[in-house]
Write a protein that holds these residues in place. Structure first.
Motif, PDB file in Angstrom:
ATOM      1  N   THR A  66     -73.340  18.034  -0.705  1.00  0.00           N
ATOM      2  CA  THR A  66     -72.569  16.944  -1.295  1.00  0.00           C
ATOM      3  C   THR A  66     -71.083  17.273  -1.264  1.00  0.00           C
ATOM      4  O   THR A  66     -70.697  18.425  -1.052  1.00  0.00           O
ATOM      5  CB  THR A  66     -72.984  16.687  -2.759  1.00  0.00           C
ATOM      6  N   VAL A  67     -70.290  16.245  -1.523  1.00  0.00           N
ATOM      7  CA  VAL A  67     -68.842  16.407  -1.587  1.00  0.00           C
ATOM      8  C   VAL A  67     -68.335  15.513  -2.717  1.00  0.00           C
ATOM      9  O   VAL A  67     -68.847  14.417  -2.930  1.00  0.00           O
ATOM     10  CB  VAL A  67     -68.172  16.054  -0.234  1.00  0.00           C
ATOM     11  N   ASP A  88     -68.205   2.160   3.718  1.00  0.00           N
ATOM     12  CA  ASP A  88     -68.266   0.931   4.505  1.00  0.00           C
ATOM     13  C   ASP A  88     -68.916   1.155   5.863  1.00  0.00           C
ATOM     14  O   ASP A  88     -69.647   0.296   6.361  1.00  0.00           O
ATOM     15  CB  ASP A  88     -66.871   0.340   4.707  1.00  0.00           C
ATOM     16  N   GLN A  89     -68.623   2.291   6.468  1.00  0.00           N
ATOM     17  CA  GLN A  89     -69.200   2.619   7.772  1.00  0.00           C
ATOM     18  C   GLN A  89     -70.633   3.137   7.649  1.00  0.00           C
ATOM     19  O   GLN A  89     -71.278   3.418   8.655  1.00  0.00           O
ATOM     20  CB  GLN A  89     -68.339   3.672   8.486  1.00  0.00           C
ATOM     21  N   GLN A  90     -71.108   3.307   6.423  1.00  0.00           N
ATOM     22  CA  GLN A  90     -72.453   3.778   6.110  1.00  0.00           C
ATOM     23  C   GLN A  90     -72.736   5.184   6.647  1.00  0.00           C
ATOM     24  O   GLN A  90     -73.834   5.481   7.103  1.00  0.00           O
ATOM     25  CB  GLN A  90     -73.495   2.779   6.610  1.00  0.00           C
ATOM     26  N   TYR A  91     -71.719   6.040   6.567  1.00  0.00           N
ATOM     27  CA  TYR A  91     -71.899   7.443   6.921  1.00  0.00           C
ATOM     28  C   TYR A  91     -72.339   8.259   5.711  1.00  0.00           C
ATOM     29  O   TYR A  91     -73.017   9.272   5.864  1.00  0.00           O
ATOM     30  CB  TYR A  91     -70.608   8.043   7.476  1.00  0.00           C
ATOM     31  N   ILE A  92     -71.926   7.835   4.521  1.00  0.00           N
ATOM     32  CA  ILE A  92     -72.254   8.551   3.298  1.00  0.00           C
ATOM     33  C   ILE A  92     -72.839   7.577   2.280  1.00  0.00           C
ATOM     34  O   ILE A  92     -72.741   6.365   2.439  1.00  0.00           O
ATOM     35  CB  ILE A  92     -71.033   9.282   2.696  1.00  0.00           C
ATOM     36  N   GLU A  93     -73.440   8.160   1.240  1.00  0.00           N
ATOM     37  CA  GLU A  93     -73.958   7.375   0.130  1.00  0.00           C
ATOM     38  C   GLU A  93     -73.704   8.131  -1.158  1.00  0.00           C
ATOM     39  O   GLU A  93     -73.466   9.346  -1.143  1.00  0.00           O
ATOM     40  CB  GLU A  93     -75.452   7.092   0.313  1.00  0.00           C
ATOM     41  N   LYS A  94     -73.752   7.429  -2.276  1.00  0.00           N
ATOM     42  CA  LYS A  94     -73.523   8.059  -3.569  1.00  0.00           C
ATOM     43  C   LYS A  94     -74.704   8.964  -3.903  1.00  0.00           C
ATOM     44  O   LYS A  94     -75.850   8.608  -3.691  1.00  0.00           O
ATOM     45  CB  LYS A  94     -73.334   7.011  -4.650  1.00  0.00           C
ATOM     46  N   ALA A  95     -74.376  10.142  -4.435  1.00  0.00           N
ATOM     47  CA  ALA A  95     -75.421  11.108  -4.788  1.00  0.00           C
ATOM     48  C   ALA A  95     -75.527  11.282  -6.297  1.00  0.00           C
ATOM     49  O   ALA A  95     -76.337  12.049  -6.768  1.00  0.00           O
ATOM     50  CB  ALA A  95     -75.141  12.458  -4.124  1.00  0.00           C
ATOM     51  N   GLY A  96     -74.688  10.595  -7.060  1.00  0.00           N
ATOM     52  CA  GLY A  96     -74.713  10.721  -8.513  1.00  0.00           C
ATOM     53  C   GLY A  96     -73.718  11.758  -8.988  1.00  0.00           C
ATOM     54  O   GLY A  96     -73.398  12.722  -8.287  1.00  0.00           O
ATOM     55  N   GLY A  97     -73.206  11.554 -10.170  1.00  0.00           N
ATOM     56  CA  GLY A  97     -72.256  12.514 -10.729  1.00  0.00           C
ATOM     57  C   GLY A  97     -70.910  12.512 -10.023  1.00  0.00           C
ATOM     58  O   GLY A  97     -70.205  13.509 -10.055  1.00  0.00           O
ATOM     59  N   GLY A  98     -70.568  11.424  -9.378  1.00  0.00           N
ATOM     60  CA  GLY A  98     -69.292  11.353  -8.666  1.00  0.00           C
ATOM     61  C   GLY A  98     -69.290  12.078  -7.336  1.00  0.00           C
ATOM     62  O   GLY A  98     -68.240  12.310  -6.749  1.00  0.00           O
ATOM     63  N   ASN A  99     -70.468  12.448  -6.852  1.00  0.00           N
ATOM     64  CA  ASN A  99     -70.588  13.135  -5.565  1.00  0.00           C
ATOM     65  C   ASN A  99     -71.143  12.185  -4.513  1.00  0.00           C
ATOM     66  O   ASN A  99     -71.731  11.150  -4.819  1.00  0.00           O
ATOM     67  CB  ASN A  99     -71.507  14.350  -5.689  1.00  0.00           C
TER      68      ASN A  99
END
Length: 114
Positions: free
Chosen positions: A56-57, A98-109
């Motif tokens: 995560t990031v 928007d480009q759908q490369y990432i998604e939310k992982a929770g906790g602001g990550n």
């Protein structure tokens, strides 16, 4: 050469010059948008490279990753640089979402989309 051929040659040269001028003018007008798009792409690539090695990031990590990035065409002196990563990090995250490369992982990550 006849006078008609000379006039035709001058007219064709003028048309070619007008086309080159219009193309250059359009490139100048669109240059800022192109630089911004290129910067978002480069920042997104750096974040995605980071996510290949980490799960995560966070927004703070994105800001640290993109701090000081510079992009611009090699033929131009005009460049765009990220001065403050904290201000641009949100835009980069929105771009990647928007480009759908990432998604939310929770906790602001955020994590790579599977």
């Amino acid at each position: 050469m006849t006078t008609g051929q000379i006039i035709l040659g001058i007219a064709l040269f003028a048309v070619a010059g007008a086309i080159v001028y219009a193309w250059g003018l359009k490139k100048t007008i669109d240059q800022q948008e192109d630089l911004e798009r290129s910067l978002m792409s480069a920042c997104g690539s750096r974040v995605m490279k980071y996510l290949k090695q980490h799960d995560t990031v966070s927004k703070a990590e994105v800001a640290r990753l993109i701090e000081g990035m510079t992009v611009g065409p090699f033929w131009s002196r005009r460049k765009v640089k990220v001065q403050d990563g904290k201000l641009v990090a949100g835009q980069v995250i929105d771009f990647l979402l928007d480009q759908q490369y990432i998604e939310k992982a929770g906790g602001g990550n955020y994590r790579r989309k599977k």
